[in-house]
Design an enzyme around this catalytic site. Sequence first.
Site, PDB file in Angstrom:
ATOM      1  N   ARG A 134      27.265   6.411 -26.518  1.00  0.00           N
ATOM      2  CA  ARG A 134      26.979   5.070 -26.002  1.00  0.00           C
ATOM      3  C   ARG A 134      25.518   4.961 -25.559  1.00  0.00           C
ATOM      4  NH1 ARG A 134      29.904   0.466 -24.433  1.00  0.00           N
ATOM      5  NH2 ARG A 134      31.942   1.466 -24.501  1.00  0.00           N
TER       6      ARG A 134
ATOM      7  N   HIS B 119      34.181  -2.875 -26.141  1.00  0.00           N
ATOM      8  CA  HIS B 119      34.504  -3.171 -24.756  1.00  0.00           C
ATOM      9  C   HIS B 119      33.654  -2.246 -23.898  1.00  0.00           C
ATOM     10  CE1 HIS B 119      36.962  -3.378 -21.081  1.00  0.00           C
ATOM     11  NE2 HIS B 119      37.435  -4.514 -21.574  1.00  0.00           N
ATOM     12  N   TYR B 120      33.462  -2.576 -22.636  1.00  0.00           N
ATOM     13  CA  TYR B 120      32.640  -1.714 -21.786  1.00  0.00           C
ATOM     14  C   TYR B 120      33.333  -0.402 -21.425  1.00  0.00           C
ATOM     15  CZ  TYR B 120      35.374  -3.399 -17.796  1.00  0.00           C
ATOM     16  OH  TYR B 120      36.395  -3.701 -16.929  1.00  0.00           O
ATOM     17  N   ARG B 121      34.640  -0.323 -21.645  1.00  0.00           N
ATOM     18  CA  ARG B 121      35.371   0.903 -21.309  1.00  0.00           C
ATOM     19  C   ARG B 121      35.233   1.945 -22.411  1.00  0.00           C
ATOM     20  NH1 ARG B 121      40.087  -2.582 -19.050  1.00  0.00           N
ATOM     21  NH2 ARG B 121      39.531  -2.591 -16.849  1.00  0.00           N
TER      22      ARG B 121
END
Length: 182
Positions: A112, A127-129
């Site tokens: 990431r 998604h941010y997860r």
Amino acid sequence: MSRRDNLIWIDLEMTGLDPDSDRIIEMAVVVTTSNLELVAEGPVIAVHQPDSVLALMDDWNRNTHGASGLTGRVKGSTIGEADAEKQILDFLAQHVDAGCSPMCGNSIGQDRRFLARYMKDLEKFFHYRNLDVSTLKELARRWRPEVAAGIKKKGSHQALEDIRESVEELRYYREHFLRLTD
């Protein structure tokens, strides 16, 4: 199952671990259902980097990527970072809605970081997860070492093979550590 529930697995190979000075040299993606059944394997891309970037690799990266043939593939590639990002995004749009899937893989926080630096649109597609298999690996090692001992990985440091191993590893933890079955 809805495409909103599909999971995107990604793996990057880089010239090193520092996104401020190192670069992405290979990437692959796989889409599975939430039950870890294969939906599609995406492109595996050797991302061209100039010799000046490759020359900065440390011994571990030079030896590993040289032995796997990746360094040669990178030198021969005509696909730059922007084109690689577009190819991956075009593939993902066919199988997953933007913003729905966590970023899945092993030690995925590192991937990431590189995407946020060099492929911002791709990083934003997730998604941010994160769904990081290495979390279960660390918990199993501490709480159930006999379960952790059951994992044997090749560690090929080739993006697609690493993703396949990560999916298999999560299946193993689901059955033997979390004790969930389909």
